[in-house]
Design a protein around this motif. Sequence first.
Motif, PDB file in Angstrom:
ATOM      1  N   ASP A  13     -38.675 -33.448 -44.413  1.00 57.67           N
ATOM      2  CA  ASP A  13     -39.243 -34.358 -45.414  1.00 57.67           C
ATOM      3  C   ASP A  13     -38.635 -34.092 -46.788  1.00 57.67           C
ATOM      4  O   ASP A  13     -38.433 -35.017 -47.578  1.00 57.67           O
ATOM      5  CB  ASP A  13     -40.763 -34.196 -45.481  1.00 57.67           C
ATOM      6  CG  ASP A  13     -41.482 -34.881 -44.331  1.00 57.67           C
ATOM      7  OD1 ASP A  13     -40.836 -35.723 -43.661  1.00 57.67           O
ATOM      8  OD2 ASP A  13     -42.666 -34.584 -44.096  1.00 57.67           O
ATOM      9  N   CYS A  14     -38.350 -32.840 -47.049  1.00 51.87           N
ATOM     10  CA  CYS A  14     -37.723 -32.471 -48.321  1.00 51.87           C
ATOM     11  C   CYS A  14     -36.351 -33.135 -48.442  1.00 51.87           C
ATOM     12  O   CYS A  14     -35.998 -33.688 -49.499  1.00 51.87           O
ATOM     13  CB  CYS A  14     -37.595 -30.949 -48.415  1.00 51.87           C
ATOM     14  SG  CYS A  14     -36.825 -30.339 -49.946  1.00 51.87           S
TER      15      CYS A  14
ATOM     16  N   LYS B   7     -36.700 -36.972 -49.036  1.00 55.47           N
ATOM     17  CA  LYS B   7     -37.057 -37.297 -50.424  1.00 55.47           C
ATOM     18  C   LYS B   7     -35.888 -37.047 -51.372  1.00 55.47           C
ATOM     19  O   LYS B   7     -35.638 -37.829 -52.292  1.00 55.47           O
ATOM     20  CB  LYS B   7     -38.266 -36.464 -50.849  1.00 55.47           C
ATOM     21  CG  LYS B   7     -39.553 -36.854 -50.131  1.00 55.47           C
ATOM     22  CD  LYS B   7     -40.699 -35.910 -50.485  1.00 55.47           C
ATOM     23  CE  LYS B   7     -41.962 -36.267 -49.704  1.00 55.47           C
ATOM     24  NZ  LYS B   7     -43.061 -35.290 -49.953  1.00 55.47           N
ATOM     25  N   GLN B   8     -35.177 -35.947 -51.160  1.00 57.17           N
ATOM     26  CA  GLN B   8     -34.049 -35.616 -52.036  1.00 57.17           C
ATOM     27  C   GLN B   8     -33.012 -36.733 -52.035  1.00 57.17           C
ATOM     28  O   GLN B   8     -32.600 -37.221 -53.097  1.00 57.17           O
ATOM     29  CB  GLN B   8     -33.390 -34.313 -51.583  1.00 57.17           C
ATOM     30  CG  GLN B   8     -32.129 -33.961 -52.371  1.00 57.17           C
ATOM     31  CD  GLN B   8     -31.321 -32.841 -51.734  1.00 57.17           C
ATOM     32  OE1 GLN B   8     -31.707 -32.289 -50.710  1.00 57.17           O
ATOM     33  NE2 GLN B   8     -30.195 -32.508 -52.329  1.00 57.17           N
TER      34      GLN B   8
ATOM     35  N   SER C 136     -33.303 -39.819 -50.880  1.00 54.94           N
ATOM     36  CA  SER C 136     -33.850 -41.129 -51.250  1.00 54.94           C
ATOM     37  C   SER C 136     -33.903 -41.305 -52.760  1.00 54.94           C
ATOM     38  O   SER C 136     -33.962 -42.440 -53.256  1.00 54.94           O
ATOM     39  CB  SER C 136     -35.251 -41.304 -50.656  1.00 54.94           C
ATOM     40  OG  SER C 136     -35.199 -41.359 -49.244  1.00 54.94           O
ATOM     41  N   ASN C 137     -33.896 -40.208 -53.499  1.00 54.48           N
ATOM     42  CA  ASN C 137     -33.904 -40.284 -54.963  1.00 54.48           C
ATOM     43  C   ASN C 137     -32.530 -40.577 -55.546  1.00 54.48           C
ATOM     44  O   ASN C 137     -32.415 -40.948 -56.718  1.00 54.48           O
ATOM     45  CB  ASN C 137     -34.451 -38.987 -55.566  1.00 54.48           C
ATOM     46  CG  ASN C 137     -35.955 -38.892 -55.463  1.00 54.48           C
ATOM     47  OD1 ASN C 137     -36.645 -39.917 -55.495  1.00 54.48           O
ATOM     48  ND2 ASN C 137     -36.482 -37.675 -55.324  1.00 54.48           N
TER      49      ASN C 137
END
Length: 775
Positions: free
Chosen positions: A648-649, A652-653, A655-656
Amino acid sequence: MTRYKQADFEEDSSSIGSTQIAEGVSATATHIRYHSGSTIWKSRSLLEKCLILLVASLLLIVFVFGSLLSAAGNREHPLHVVHVGAQTSDEMYCLTETCITTAASLLTSIDKSVDPCEDFYEFACGSWVRANPIPDGKSMWGTFTKLDQQNQLIVKNALQKPFNSMKSKAEKKAKLYYLSCMDPNDTVEALGAQPMLDLLREVGGWNVTGDYFNISNWNLQTTLHTLQNKYNMGGLFTWAVMEDDRNSSMYIIQVDQGGLTLPTRDTYLNKTANEKVLKEYLEYMTKIGVLLGGEENSTREQMREVIKFETHLAEITIPSDERRDEEKVYHRMAVADLEELAPFMSWTEYLSDALRLVNKKITNKEKVVVYAPEYLANLTKIIIEYNNTKEGKIVLNNYLVWQTVRSLTACLSKPFRDAYKGLRKALIGAEGGEEQWRYCVTDTNTVLGMAVGAMFVREMFQGDAKAKAEEMINDIRTAFKENLKGLKWMDDETQLLAEDKANAITDMIGFPDFILNSDQLDEEYYDLNVKEDQYFTNNLHANQYNMRRNLQKLGQPVNKTRWNMSPPTVNAYYTPTRNQIVFPAGILQPPFYDIRQQQALNYGAMGVVMGHELTHAFDDQGREYDKYGNLHQWWNNKTIEKFKKQTDCIVKQYSNYQLNNKHLNGKNTLGENIADNGGLKAAFRAYSDWAEMNKEELPLPALNMTHKQLFFLGFAQVWCSASTDEAMNLQIEKDAHAPSKFRVIGSLSNSKEFSEVFNCPPRSKMNPLDKCEVW
């Protein structure tokens, strides 16, 4: 050009990817072999010796000035560069020919005005990007592309040799196919639309052109048998004989969603953002229809209805980021159950008709694997609705025949080939127009890849490269297993199983041995008919050949030594059902790999590629397969939950990150991002272990970098690339690989070793406090 080729029938695999993904099939400089050593020096002419000494002298001058400039620059960023200490030896720097040319290449790519701790990609590649504009007609340009074009030149030279120099009948077929594509006698131009018109007559006609088509006699089942089974064309769905995920030692029929012409479902559904693409698609379809005899207004309206039908298919197509869990998408059932799920045709009749090509029989009890049952159920509703009216049947036929027509337009005369330019420009920002020989080399490699591979290997592959690459793979495997022991989220039992799987990974390097045996290579292509002046027909034969080769596998044990890529390919891949990593000869060249260059660069470039493919065995999809390549749960539930938190980390990384005001899809690129991060970590550890056990190599001149800094520079610079906005947008929407810039930045910003080597301050962009780690 869309064609079912051998690779389309091979098992799912994860590749390193490349910067030419949006170009389709990848394809200037002459291949240069670098040498060093006294024997080679003695063999050089006086002029050559003088030139080499002159280059060495100039680089030494560059080094002196570079050191002064670097010293001045370090007053601004004193923490970021670790200097090589002064040496009293007469041999302070490596001055072999390879070292000199390598140092020059690295230097000319670096942008020293950029702080490496703020943006390492710009630091490593900024000057390269400015000095390497995208060539006319291309949408992407980078290290992968340049090496691929270099390989093309090698293949071209081999294909242009006389027939009597060919080592096998298969190689002669490759030369014949290449000549048919080059069309020296203008046969393709003279024939014009005739080959396609002849094919349309054979398949029952096309309402767009009005010839030979009779809606009263039309039948969906018969049409699918003709177009898909006889000529191996696409439409509505995809299917093939491939390895059974749950029993990877055997082949099984697999059925999945498919049928879209444009590259993504969003292209159809987001009409505002893709207005230009949809407009050009309609123009392309209309031009082709008119060239084949259709009336323009009627053709445009009929093609508009085809796009509407494809839009319905897009609406029921499941996005790729929702299909990453292999266990959830696997549905094994009897053909009889498939008949109930998707009764728009008789699947027993359809599959039986196909298997007759190879004298095999099938009943409704035969097991198949369906990956998109929801799609097939919804597809049935759409087809039933269309098949209930005369107008709907015409649309269905127009759509299916269009799938055949569009796949073969590149085999026709120039007006047909030119018709695609507008759509290509809208999709990837470039009209194309590469030299004909490059297109034909790529196409020949697609159709007769192993025959082309035999020529390529004899021309350039160095015998000792295979053994050295094997050593590096084993080093990286060892490092990966050592890294496993430091993971806090994985329980001890699963960790031991993961280590066992890492040990079980097999590798194939360079090329399959059989291609250098003329008899075995001839056997590979014995039933492929090729003639010099029949390019269109050669393509039909290639489609049918690939269909037969695929169907022959049903009921047979899996051949785990079969390659999915041809030897000249600049790429690498991992296949989960075989638990196998493969590195073609095409990528085992500078700048990725050279036995004469610094090991830091070999580990940073090729070593990370190897680590990347090895880590795919443990990404979010690969981890679901055991060491034998069978899909089932072999981790305990607690470790799976912890693994998902780690991933998940990563999601998110990434996707930013954004380019062109578009955010990356961290979920769709998750597997590749896990592999990038794990591969970098394993390769750096492997290189560090190697450096501890071997004598320190001399540093490269003028760079003023330690070997460990060179490792990271070598890693970053293989991803130097440039792209049109359109191609980048398409990559963000479609590709499982992140854009090159973020493959570098994402991995390095998670690497504490990188921050230590470049002394990056905490909270600098390349050294965030919160880092993601999976492997």
